[in-house]
Design a protein around this motif. Sequence first.
Motif, PDB file in Angstrom:
ATOM      1  N   ARG A 185       0.830  -1.218   0.000  1.00  0.00           N
ATOM      2  CA  ARG A 185       0.000   0.000   0.000  1.00  0.00           C
ATOM      3  C   ARG A 185       0.855   1.256   0.000  1.00  0.00           C
ATOM      4  NH1 ARG A 185      -2.562  -0.642   4.664  1.00  0.00           N
ATOM      5  NH2 ARG A 185      -1.164   0.729   5.804  1.00  0.00           N
ATOM      6  N   ILE A 186       1.830   1.332   0.945  1.00  0.00           N
ATOM      7  CA  ILE A 186       2.638   2.546   1.075  1.00  0.00           C
ATOM      8  C   ILE A 186       3.861   2.485   0.175  1.00  0.00           C
ATOM      9  CG2 ILE A 186       3.760   4.090   2.740  1.00  0.00           C
ATOM     10  CD1 ILE A 186       1.378   3.602   4.200  1.00  0.00           C
ATOM     11  N   GLY A 187       4.446   1.294   0.082  1.00  0.00           N
ATOM     12  CA  GLY A 187       5.680   1.156  -0.692  1.00  0.00           C
ATOM     13  C   GLY A 187       5.506   1.536  -2.146  1.00  0.00           C
ATOM     14  N   THR A 188       4.441   1.046  -2.766  1.00  0.00           N
ATOM     15  CA  THR A 188       4.261   1.367  -4.184  1.00  0.00           C
ATOM     16  C   THR A 188       3.994   2.864  -4.350  1.00  0.00           C
ATOM     17  OG1 THR A 188       1.914   0.802  -4.054  1.00  0.00           O
ATOM     18  CG2 THR A 188       3.386  -0.907  -4.865  1.00  0.00           C
ATOM     19  N   LYS A 189       3.335   3.448  -3.372  1.00  0.00           N
ATOM     20  CA  LYS A 189       3.051   4.881  -3.438  1.00  0.00           C
ATOM     21  C   LYS A 189       4.346   5.677  -3.385  1.00  0.00           C
ATOM     22  CE  LYS A 189      -0.084   8.121  -1.094  1.00  0.00           C
ATOM     23  NZ  LYS A 189      -0.392   8.961  -2.213  1.00  0.00           N
ATOM     24  N   ARG A 190       5.206   5.289  -2.464  1.00  0.00           N
ATOM     25  CA  ARG A 190       6.488   6.007  -2.347  1.00  0.00           C
ATOM     26  C   ARG A 190       7.341   5.825  -3.603  1.00  0.00           C
ATOM     27  NH1 ARG A 190       4.036   8.299   0.324  1.00  0.00           N
ATOM     28  NH2 ARG A 190       3.869   8.386   2.576  1.00  0.00           N
ATOM     29  N   MET A 191       7.363   4.606  -4.099  1.00  0.00           N
ATOM     30  CA  MET A 191       8.158   4.379  -5.316  1.00  0.00           C
ATOM     31  C   MET A 191       7.618   5.227  -6.454  1.00  0.00           C
ATOM     32  SD  MET A 191       9.025   0.307  -5.481  1.00  0.00           S
ATOM     33  CE  MET A 191      10.229   0.344  -6.797  1.00  0.00           C
ATOM     34  N   HIS A 192       6.308   5.309  -6.537  1.00  0.00           N
ATOM     35  CA  HIS A 192       5.708   6.099  -7.601  1.00  0.00           C
ATOM     36  C   HIS A 192       6.052   7.576  -7.435  1.00  0.00           C
ATOM     37  CE1 HIS A 192       2.430   8.079  -9.910  1.00  0.00           C
ATOM     38  NE2 HIS A 192       2.706   7.110 -10.755  1.00  0.00           N
ATOM     39  N   GLU A 193       6.059   8.033  -6.182  1.00  0.00           N
ATOM     40  CA  GLU A 193       6.408   9.435  -5.935  1.00  0.00           C
ATOM     41  C   GLU A 193       7.832   9.739  -6.391  1.00  0.00           C
ATOM     42  OE1 GLU A 193       3.535  10.091  -2.042  1.00  0.00           O
ATOM     43  OE2 GLU A 193       5.710   9.906  -1.779  1.00  0.00           O
TER      44      GLU A 193
ATOM     45  N   LEU B 247      13.998   0.140  -1.757  1.00  0.00           N
ATOM     46  CA  LEU B 247      12.575   0.040  -1.454  1.00  0.00           C
ATOM     47  C   LEU B 247      11.931  -1.103  -2.248  1.00  0.00           C
ATOM     48  CD1 LEU B 247      10.269   1.255   0.071  1.00  0.00           C
ATOM     49  CD2 LEU B 247      10.088   3.058  -1.634  1.00  0.00           C
ATOM     50  N   GLY B 248      12.325  -1.189  -3.511  1.00  0.00           N
ATOM     51  CA  GLY B 248      11.773  -2.245  -4.359  1.00  0.00           C
ATOM     52  C   GLY B 248      12.077  -3.620  -3.796  1.00  0.00           C
ATOM     53  N   ASN B 249      13.307  -3.823  -3.404  1.00  0.00           N
ATOM     54  CA  ASN B 249      13.678  -5.135  -2.870  1.00  0.00           C
ATOM     55  C   ASN B 249      12.976  -5.429  -1.553  1.00  0.00           C
ATOM     56  OD1 ASN B 249      15.323  -6.176  -4.922  1.00  0.00           O
ATOM     57  ND2 ASN B 249      16.981  -4.788  -4.321  1.00  0.00           N
ATOM     58  N   THR B 250      12.754  -4.375  -0.757  1.00  0.00           N
ATOM     59  CA  THR B 250      12.056  -4.572   0.514  1.00  0.00           C
ATOM     60  C   THR B 250      10.608  -4.994   0.271  1.00  0.00           C
ATOM     61  OG1 THR B 250      13.397  -2.780   1.368  1.00  0.00           O
ATOM     62  CG2 THR B 250      11.545  -3.493   2.735  1.00  0.00           C
ATOM     63  N   ILE B 251       9.950  -4.325  -0.672  1.00  0.00           N
ATOM     64  CA  ILE B 251       8.553  -4.672  -0.953  1.00  0.00           C
ATOM     65  C   ILE B 251       8.461  -6.111  -1.451  1.00  0.00           C
ATOM     66  CG2 ILE B 251       6.523  -4.123  -2.365  1.00  0.00           C
ATOM     67  CD1 ILE B 251       7.559  -1.236  -2.534  1.00  0.00           C
ATOM     68  N   LYS B 252       9.414  -6.470  -2.283  1.00  0.00           N
ATOM     69  CA  LYS B 252       9.391  -7.818  -2.857  1.00  0.00           C
ATOM     70  C   LYS B 252       9.370  -8.907  -1.790  1.00  0.00           C
ATOM     71  CE  LYS B 252      11.633  -9.342  -6.565  1.00  0.00           C
ATOM     72  NZ  LYS B 252      12.275  -9.393  -7.889  1.00  0.00           N
ATOM     73  N   ILE B 253      10.168  -8.701  -0.739  1.00  0.00           N
ATOM     74  CA  ILE B 253      10.241  -9.781   0.257  1.00  0.00           C
ATOM     75  C   ILE B 253       9.194  -9.643   1.353  1.00  0.00           C
ATOM     76  CG2 ILE B 253      12.666 -10.410  -0.116  1.00  0.00           C
ATOM     77  CD1 ILE B 253      13.338  -8.639   2.303  1.00  0.00           C
ATOM     78  N   SER B 254       8.529  -8.499   1.447  1.00  0.00           N
ATOM     79  CA  SER B 254       7.644  -8.339   2.598  1.00  0.00           C
ATOM     80  C   SER B 254       6.158  -8.260   2.263  1.00  0.00           C
ATOM     81  CB  SER B 254       8.053  -7.099   3.397  1.00  0.00           C
ATOM     82  OG  SER B 254       8.090  -5.972   2.541  1.00  0.00           O
ATOM     83  N   ALA B 255       5.800  -8.113   0.984  1.00  0.00           N
ATOM     84  CA  ALA B 255       4.375  -7.961   0.667  1.00  0.00           C
ATOM     85  C   ALA B 255       3.631  -9.282   0.853  1.00  0.00           C
ATOM     86  CB  ALA B 255       4.204  -7.458  -0.759  1.00  0.00           C
ATOM     87  N   LEU B 256       2.316  -9.157   1.060  1.00  0.00           N
ATOM     88  CA  LEU B 256       1.490 -10.325   1.377  1.00  0.00           C
ATOM     89  C   LEU B 256       1.245 -11.227   0.171  1.00  0.00           C
ATOM     90  CD1 LEU B 256      -0.551 -11.838   3.263  1.00  0.00           C
ATOM     91  CD2 LEU B 256      -2.258 -10.188   2.508  1.00  0.00           C
ATOM     92  N   CYS B 257       0.873 -10.630  -0.946  1.00  0.00           N
ATOM     93  CA  CYS B 257       0.495 -11.488  -2.071  1.00  0.00           C
ATOM     94  C   CYS B 257       1.326 -11.169  -3.308  1.00  0.00           C
ATOM     95  CB  CYS B 257      -0.993 -11.344  -2.397  1.00  0.00           C
ATOM     96  SG  CYS B 257      -1.392  -9.957  -3.456  1.00  0.00           S
ATOM     97  N   GLY B 258       1.068 -11.908  -4.338  1.00  0.00           N
ATOM     98  CA  GLY B 258       1.818 -11.771  -5.574  1.00  0.00           C
ATOM     99  C   GLY B 258       1.801 -10.373  -6.154  1.00  0.00           C
ATOM    100  N   LEU B 259       0.742  -9.621  -5.917  1.00  0.00           N
ATOM    101  CA  LEU B 259       0.682  -8.278  -6.492  1.00  0.00           C
ATOM    102  C   LEU B 259       1.830  -7.424  -5.965  1.00  0.00           C
ATOM    103  CD1 LEU B 259      -2.506  -6.138  -7.025  1.00  0.00           C
ATOM    104  CD2 LEU B 259      -0.368  -5.105  -6.400  1.00  0.00           C
ATOM    105  N   GLY B 260       1.939  -7.350  -4.636  1.00  0.00           N
ATOM    106  CA  GLY B 260       2.991  -6.551  -4.028  1.00  0.00           C
ATOM    107  C   GLY B 260       4.368  -7.141  -4.264  1.00  0.00           C
ATOM    108  N   GLN B 261       4.445  -8.469  -4.174  1.00  0.00           N
ATOM    109  CA  GLN B 261       5.750  -9.128  -4.317  1.00  0.00           C
ATOM    110  C   GLN B 261       6.368  -8.897  -5.696  1.00  0.00           C
ATOM    111  OE1 GLN B 261       4.618 -13.088  -3.396  1.00  0.00           O
ATOM    112  NE2 GLN B 261       4.306 -12.641  -1.228  1.00  0.00           N
ATOM    113  N   THR B 262       5.552  -8.629  -6.679  1.00  0.00           N
ATOM    114  CA  THR B 262       6.084  -8.447  -8.029  1.00  0.00           C
ATOM    115  C   THR B 262       5.990  -7.003  -8.512  1.00  0.00           C
ATOM    116  OG1 THR B 262       3.947  -8.983  -8.993  1.00  0.00           O
ATOM    117  CG2 THR B 262       5.486 -10.805  -8.733  1.00  0.00           C
ATOM    118  N   ALA B 263       5.274  -6.158  -7.760  1.00  0.00           N
ATOM    119  CA  ALA B 263       5.056  -4.779  -8.220  1.00  0.00           C
ATOM    120  C   ALA B 263       6.344  -4.027  -8.538  1.00  0.00           C
ATOM    121  CB  ALA B 263       4.208  -4.013  -7.211  1.00  0.00           C
ATOM    122  N   PRO B 264       7.423  -4.222  -7.762  1.00  0.00           N
ATOM    123  CA  PRO B 264       8.644  -3.454  -8.072  1.00  0.00           C
ATOM    124  C   PRO B 264       9.372  -3.942  -9.324  1.00  0.00           C
ATOM    125  CG  PRO B 264       8.618  -4.165  -5.771  1.00  0.00           C
ATOM    126  CD  PRO B 264       7.549  -4.934  -6.478  1.00  0.00           C
ATOM    127  N   ASN B 265       9.008  -5.112  -9.846  1.00  0.00           N
ATOM    128  CA  ASN B 265       9.770  -5.683 -10.965  1.00  0.00           C
ATOM    129  C   ASN B 265       9.995  -4.753 -12.146  1.00  0.00           C
ATOM    130  OD1 ASN B 265      10.197  -7.971  -9.562  1.00  0.00           O
ATOM    131  ND2 ASN B 265       8.734  -9.243 -10.671  1.00  0.00           N
TER     132      ASN B 265
END
Lengths: 622, 177
Positions: free
Chosen positions: A487-495, A516-534
């Motif tokens: 929720r927050i990580g993708t927002k910050r990356m987008h900013e 930040l991207g690597n952190t989101i990858k290992i900590s997000a709950l589902c596939g959406l967050g885990q792959t969003a930084p790719n």
Amino acid sequence: MKINTLSQLSKLREDGAAVCQLRESGIGGGSTAEILVGMATCGVAAGGKQTFAALERALRNRGLSHVRLVKVGCIGSCYCEPTIQVNIPGQEPVFYGNVDEDAAIAIVDSHLLKGNVLESNRLQIGYEKAGLNSKGQKKQQRIALRNCGSVDPENIMDYIAFRGYEALGKVLAEGNPEAVVNSIKASGLRGRGGGGFSTGSKWQATAQQPTGEKYIICNADEGDPGAFMDRSILEGDPHSVLEALAIGGYATGANKGIIYIRAEYPLAIERLKIAIVQAEELGLLGKNILGSGFDFTVELRLGAGAFVCGEETALIHSVEGGRGEPTKKPPFPSISGYLKKPTTVNNVETLANIPPIILNGAGWFSGIGTEKSKGTKVFALVGKINNVGLVEVPMGTTLREIVYEIGGGIRNDRDFRAVQTGGPSGGVITKADLDTPIDYESLKEIGSMMGSGGMIVMDDSDCMVNIAKFYLGFTRDESCGKCTPCRIGTKRMHEILERITNGEGVPEDLVKLERLGNTIKISALCGLGQTAPNPVLSTLKYFQDEYKAHVIDHKCSTGSCKGLLRYRISEEACTGCRACVKVCPVNCIHLANKPAYRIDSAVCTRCGACLAACKFDAVIVE
Amino acid sequence: METTKSTAMDFSKETLKALDDYIESLDDKQGLLIHILHKAQELFGYLPQDLQLYIARKLDIPAAKVFGVVSFYSFFAQEKRGKHNVSICMGTACFVQGAERVYDALRSALGVEAGGTSEDGLFTLNAVRCIGACGLAPVALIDDKVFGHLSEEKIKDIIKEYREGMQDEDQYAESAV
Ligand SMILES: Cc1cc2nc3c(=O)[nH]c(=O)nc-3n(C[C@H](O)[C@H](O)[C@H](O)COP(=O)(O)O)c2cc1C
Ligand code: FES
């Protein structure tokens, strides 16, 4: 009418044999000519309905009313829709593209009346149906799309003529669900929805649960924007999915199938509804199918516009009528899914592969493709490519073959830059990797993924930072908000990306993005967050220079990032006519070195008005 | 069960009846909440809170659950919408073909951001993700009509035509889906 036995089904198939031959080879194809008109969403949007009406009128006016007009699905050539196929008994079928109303009339006059193919609109088809006897000569081999464009999706008899429901009949007659599971396992079929998990193993997991209430769900949420493989299958060949669901239900012990389909696909929904009614009428769905004692029904459930609902646990919550939020796995749906009962979730394309595997055997299927990725894959080839459309190729085909041979190369002869596969979860593939054979493992190795089949081609006018920002904007919007990293990580990356594309980036931003991207990858709950930084991580890796140009030199070589553009006036060319001064909305153009004017960059909003107003080409954009 | 208590919105009897009949026809009413909301939006155009409450009571579930579902899915609108729904595709295929510029042109032509309704009440603007006509990118939908191969100029002209009530001549429409 009800079909109660396998022999009744075979009889219907034999009745339809002439139609089948007419459409496939023309040899022995009965006595009636026919015209097939592509009427999937893309065909209709390009004017397919008008073409159909024009053909109808033209045939009537010329006393050719006996020629059959058939609405079919998509043959994959979106770039030249509307498309039609003219089948005259004894002759090879002829395809036409760009058939507007005038062309339709011309084709009737020339081809049907005089027997001359209208060469100007002729379309060479680059695929063949992969079967036991297929020659394997064409680059494209169709398994999942085998019937798309050849059968009327609203007529179950067409599907039966093309061996429809024969696979279901076969497994029911053999009466050995375990053998079905083993056969799918042996075929090497892997999930086409993105994960690439062995379909047979998935079926086995559900089958091994104690008997009782079980479900099989078809995932038709197809959320990757710019991908339309599943839609085309559902619109062009809905029965193949129904049949496969029934086979899967039989193999796993489920008596109920559910198709979860996105509401954005009204035509697919309509055709599925018709298909279900027709299959029920013939007794191919319902109670005691083909006298086997096996009961199976299929129900539709609609999505309502949420990408995360494509993730299987979220999908199940949505099917239950709730918010489509994912939950932690395990437990996997095979153990505890819909209504907490064992549930198999399969993608549309995965399912479309099932009937041919049953009919032709696991060995046939595993003979196609690479060592670990069997069969074919459908891709939606879009972006800066000449032949936009759907392609189905054996695993192991290279990207170069897809882009340059099947796709016809880059539009306007520009330079190839990259291809994005895997949509918002995937990454870019660059020129250096054009010869990588496409399969699950190789794509992962180069930092992308197979994904569901979206393939976006980009040329040298596309800014990679901007593309990464686009994908992050998508995942930020689509994050369900349940877990913080996403929720927050993708927002910050987008900013951060927003800042960079506005010309306010600093070199540390790149370090931050990566961390930040690597952190989101290992900590997000589902596939959406885990792959969003790719998309960001992959472009950072392959287009580091471009990112650097944005944050150090504050330049965007493609001109895509407006915030990085600089407008200036050439002192040599400026005549001092003040045309620009008059149109500037922020009054940032002042007299500098008489007669030349100068733009104050700090105030300039880069609206481009001065550029348009200048008659002496004195305004320069950098 | 208590039904239409005084409601601010105009629930016409027939439309409500149509919704009631639809709900009655379902077996798994709670599981089909999303279908019921689709139906309600089709009938009423949007899903104001009164209507959400009405549905909640009808299904005997908390209104919060209905609201939770409505607010989760982007397909559901809680605000009244304009006469025409303009949906610009911001899917990837359209994006790389310049949908952003078309979007900017639309926003300035309508004077609203995504989700907003133009002052004259004619248009509601939405950004959607892929309507499956990628071959015609960039595309927009006005109600159920697909407009393809758009440019900034073309979309402005189309909006102008709709404003002037000339949309029936729709020379730009690729076709109605
Ligand atoms: C964010 C997200 C979105 C997904 N979207 C889809 C989708 O649209 N269609 C699909 O078939 N699978 C999608 N999946 C994969 C499913 O979770 C699941 O793996 C798949 O439906 C299983 O079917 P398969 O084994 O046949 O591929 C998505 C996964 C994630 C994490
Ligand atoms: S991305 Fe716009 S229609 Fe598919």
